[in-house]
Design an enzyme around this catalytic site. Structure first.
Site, PDB file in Angstrom:
ATOM      1  N   SER A  40       0.839  -1.201   0.000  1.00 23.23           N
ATOM      2  CA  SER A  40       0.000   0.000   0.000  1.00 23.23           C
ATOM      3  C   SER A  40       0.871   1.247   0.000  1.00 23.23           C
ATOM      4  O   SER A  40       2.083   1.171   0.236  1.00 23.23           O
ATOM      5  CB  SER A  40      -0.924   0.020   1.232  1.00 23.23           C
ATOM      6  OG  SER A  40      -0.161   0.114   2.423  1.00 23.23           O
ATOM      7  N   ILE A  42       3.220   4.396  -0.359  1.00 22.94           N
ATOM      8  CA  ILE A  42       4.470   4.636  -1.093  1.00 22.94           C
ATOM      9  C   ILE A  42       5.255   3.357  -1.337  1.00 22.94           C
ATOM     10  O   ILE A  42       6.037   3.276  -2.281  1.00 22.94           O
ATOM     11  CB  ILE A  42       5.348   5.692  -0.401  1.00 22.94           C
ATOM     12  CG1 ILE A  42       5.797   5.234   0.978  1.00 22.94           C
ATOM     13  CG2 ILE A  42       4.621   7.030  -0.319  1.00 22.94           C
ATOM     14  CD1 ILE A  42       6.794   6.195   1.635  1.00 22.94           C
ATOM     15  N   ASN A 116      10.907   0.124   4.035  1.00 26.43           N
ATOM     16  CA  ASN A 116       9.750   1.018   3.930  1.00 26.43           C
ATOM     17  C   ASN A 116       8.652   0.708   4.941  1.00 26.43           C
ATOM     18  O   ASN A 116       7.905   1.610   5.334  1.00 26.43           O
ATOM     19  CB  ASN A 116       9.177   0.919   2.501  1.00 26.43           C
ATOM     20  CG  ASN A 116       7.838   1.595   2.369  1.00 26.43           C
ATOM     21  OD1 ASN A 116       7.744   2.821   2.258  1.00 26.43           O
ATOM     22  ND2 ASN A 116       6.756   0.806   2.389  1.00 26.43           N
ATOM     23  N   THR A 137       9.218  -2.494  14.722  1.00 26.81           N
ATOM     24  CA  THR A 137       8.842  -2.512  13.304  1.00 26.81           C
ATOM     25  C   THR A 137       9.630  -1.520  12.474  1.00 26.81           C
ATOM     26  O   THR A 137      10.184  -1.863  11.419  1.00 26.81           O
ATOM     27  CB  THR A 137       7.339  -2.204  13.161  1.00 26.81           C
ATOM     28  OG1 THR A 137       6.585  -3.142  13.943  1.00 26.81           O
ATOM     29  CG2 THR A 137       6.898  -2.274  11.707  1.00 26.81           C
ATOM     30  N   SER A 171      11.499  10.008   8.717  1.00 26.45           N
ATOM     31  CA  SER A 171      10.462  11.036   8.745  1.00 26.45           C
ATOM     32  C   SER A 171      10.982  12.295   9.412  1.00 26.45           C
ATOM     33  O   SER A 171      11.864  12.232  10.273  1.00 26.45           O
ATOM     34  CB  SER A 171       9.231  10.530   9.506  1.00 26.45           C
ATOM     35  OG  SER A 171       8.312  11.576   9.755  1.00 26.45           O
ATOM     36  N   TYR A 193       5.444   5.566  27.871  1.00 21.15           N
ATOM     37  CA  TYR A 193       5.123   5.559  26.435  1.00 21.15           C
ATOM     38  C   TYR A 193       4.315   6.769  26.002  1.00 21.15           C
ATOM     39  O   TYR A 193       3.297   7.111  26.603  1.00 21.15           O
ATOM     40  CB  TYR A 193       4.358   4.285  26.088  1.00 21.15           C
ATOM     41  CG  TYR A 193       4.025   4.116  24.619  1.00 21.15           C
ATOM     42  CD1 TYR A 193       5.007   3.796  23.699  1.00 21.15           C
ATOM     43  CD2 TYR A 193       2.709   4.270  24.171  1.00 21.15           C
ATOM     44  CE1 TYR A 193       4.698   3.617  22.349  1.00 21.15           C
ATOM     45  CE2 TYR A 193       2.394   4.092  22.823  1.00 21.15           C
ATOM     46  CZ  TYR A 193       3.396   3.769  21.921  1.00 21.15           C
ATOM     47  OH  TYR A 193       3.086   3.599  20.590  1.00 21.15           O
TER      48      TYR A 193
END
Length: 317
Positions: A40, A42, A116, A137, A171, A193
């Site tokens: 999905s 980019i 990605n 991740t 980012s 967190y």
């Protein structure tokens, strides 16, 4: 599409350019690329454009059924595309190891590795390995994957005479992180967190990874592998599905800075294929040009400490 503010940089490209624009005229035949998170946004556009340019694309996906459908869609529009689908859940170190072992066993070359896959600002949770999900991740899984496939990339670069390229999707949110940059002692502490800081932390880790691996490769005398990180831009994709606040920002407050998906994938494809970045390593890019990251992203000692942390967390996997 909203009007996008953009200015051309030294590369000759800007935020308005698409992934097809920055790879126009480039022949990728003979190259093989792994793309994580290719089903999905980019990631899918990156897979499509690289395949369009003749690259053998390996879609490394958690959901292989979804990836297979994406493969079919790409091939419908580009019948000459060469695409394989392999299972990979980057949040699981066991899955990363299994993927790397399977890839190596196939004897495939590897010219381009594109990290990605990612999650953004979800509620607190731990991965199968007991690691905070965004760190696991967005950073750790890709760190482990890169290390496991690095020798394959070195051998490929040597055999084909063309530099290997590792591309890490980071980012601008790397500037919004915990005090000190990386919260080493409390990475997995739910009480500490903050979903946005944790996202920024994981994206800062991507930039530090590129910096430190560049240093280590240079120290080894390896000059045919580059690794760079990038900010894809403000893009309304399903990455922001966990945060209503982030969705408001993407669709409302930042609409004049917002890119569409072909524009969002451009910097990734630029770093993967464009000859203008040959030999460039350890840099942070945005809008298809070198950009300035935060002060913490330039911290060599922080990069070393993060590397050691990553090695410790993955040593038995």
């Amino acid at each position: 599409m909203p009007w996008l503010i953009a200015f051309k940089g030294k590369s000759g490209f800007s935020a308005r350019n698409t992934a097809e624009d920055v790879t126009k005229g480039i022949d990728g035949h003979g190259l093989t690329a792994i793309i994580t998170g290719p089903t999905s946004g980019i990631g899918l556009e990156t897979a499509r454009v690289l395949a369009l340019r003749g690259v053998h694309v390996v879609m490394a996906a958690r959901n292989v059924e979804s990836a297979a459908k994406c493969k079919e869609t790409i091939i419908k529009d580009c019948s000459s595309a060469t695409i394989d689908v392999m299972e990979l859940d980057v949040s699981s170190l066991e899955s990363v190891t299994n993927f790397a072992n399977e890839y190596i066993s196939k004897g495939l070359p590897l010219n381009i590795l594109i990290a990605n896959a990612g999650v953004m600002a979800p509620p607190f949770s731990l991965s199968k390995d007991g690691i905070e999900s965004q760190f696991a991740t967005n950073y750790l899984g890709h760190f482990h994957l890169t290390n496991l496939l690095l020798e394959t990339m070195k051998n490929t670069a040597k055999n084909c005479g063309q530099e290997g390229r590792i591309v890490l999707v980071s980012s601008e949110v790397h500037r919004l992180t915990y005090k000190g940059g990386i919260m080493f002692d409390k990475l997995n502490d739910e009480k500490c967190y903050n979903s946005f800081y944790a996202y920024g932390q994981s994206k800062l880790a991507n930039i530090l990874h590129a910096k430190e691996l560049t240093r280590r490769l240079k120290e080894e005398g390896v000059d045919n592998i580059t690794i760079n990180s990038l900010h894809p831009g403000v893009i309304a994709t399903n990455l922001s599905r966990h945060s209503s606040f982030m969705s408001v920002c993407l669709y409302g407050l930042f609409k004049h800075l917002q890119k569409n998906i072909p524009q969002g994938a451009s910097t990734t494809c630029y770093l993967a294929l464009n000859p203008k970045v040959k030999g460039v390593s350890g840099e942070y890019f945005a809008d298809n040009n070198v950009a300035k990251p935060s002060g913490k992203a330039k911290d060599a000692e922080l990069a070393k400490k993060l590397w050691e942390c990553g090695m410790e967390m993955t040593k038995s996997k």
